[in-house]
Design a protein around this motif. Structure first.
Motif, PDB file in Angstrom:
ATOM      1  N   LYS A 113       0.937  -0.854   0.077  1.00  0.00           N
ATOM      2  CA  LYS A 113       0.348   0.177  -0.157  1.00  0.00           C
ATOM      3  C   LYS A 113       0.761   1.262  -0.120  1.00  0.00           C
ATOM      4  CE  LYS A 113      -3.932  -2.167   1.947  1.00  0.00           C
ATOM      5  NZ  LYS A 113      -4.908  -2.325   3.172  1.00  0.00           N
ATOM      6  N   TYR A 118       0.029   1.787  -6.074  1.00  0.00           N
ATOM      7  CA  TYR A 118      -1.247   1.178  -5.577  1.00  0.00           C
ATOM      8  C   TYR A 118      -2.233   2.920  -4.940  1.00  0.00           C
ATOM      9  CZ  TYR A 118      -4.072   0.199  -1.608  1.00  0.00           C
ATOM     10  OH  TYR A 118      -5.387   0.173  -0.515  1.00  0.00           O
ATOM     11  N   LYS A 122      -5.828   3.859  -5.827  1.00  0.00           N
ATOM     12  CA  LYS A 122      -6.439   4.144  -4.912  1.00  0.00           C
ATOM     13  C   LYS A 122      -7.249   5.922  -5.106  1.00  0.00           C
ATOM     14  CE  LYS A 122      -7.415   3.754  -0.045  1.00  0.00           C
ATOM     15  NZ  LYS A 122      -8.642   2.471   0.610  1.00  0.00           N
TER      16      LYS A 122
END
Length: 156
Positions: A113, A118, A122
């Motif tokens: 994350k 990522y 997101k």
């Protein structure tokens, strides 16, 4: 899963989907739902799959920038490629610049994350985390807790 169902019903798709988690059945189900909503069954002209770590970014870029043929969407599936662990800046550039007619679905059991990839997904796409029910995860930790407590009692 409700959000995915809503997007499919409205035919309003993000450019990039990340499906992850420790529930492989739910990840598989979400992947099939999205695939069936975006392209017709048997449409090999507008679909490409990269699996098991075998990914060439040049080929991916060529496919991502090619417009669909007699379809609304071109779908690229990255299943177990590890692209999020490497966090390549080139991949972020591909996602940023690809046309709205291209959609990428990334299926990874584990993700970092902290990676740039990522964070971009997101912010600009959809991240679906499919985790085991909380009670399943807690049961193993509560058993560990009980064993620890019993060992402490036995030592005193």
């Amino acid at each position: 899963m409700k959000e995915l169902t809503k997007q499919i019903k409205e035919k309003s798709f993000h450019k990039v989907y990340l499906l992850t988690g420790d529930e492989p059945y739910l990840v598989l189900q979400a992947k099939h739902m999205l695939k069936n909503a975006m392209i017709k069954e048997g449409d090999t002209m507008n679909y490409a799959a990269f699996t098991d770590g075998k990914i060439d970014l040049n080929t991916l870029q060529e496919l991502a920038f090619t417009y669909p043929f007699f379809s609304e969407k071109r779908l690229l599936l990255l299943d177990g490629t590890g692209i999020l662990k490497t966090g390549k800046d080139e991949f972020v550039s591909i996602m940023e610049n690809m046309p709205e007619t291209t959609c990428i679905i990334i299926c990874e059991p584990e993700v970092d994350k902290r990676s740039k990839v990522y964070k971009w997904i997101k912010k600009n796409g959809y991240v679906g985390e499919f985790l085991k029910e909380k009670s399943d995860r807690e049961s193993s930790s509560s058993l560990d807790c009980c064993f620890t407590w019993q060992r402490k009692e036995a030592d005193s």
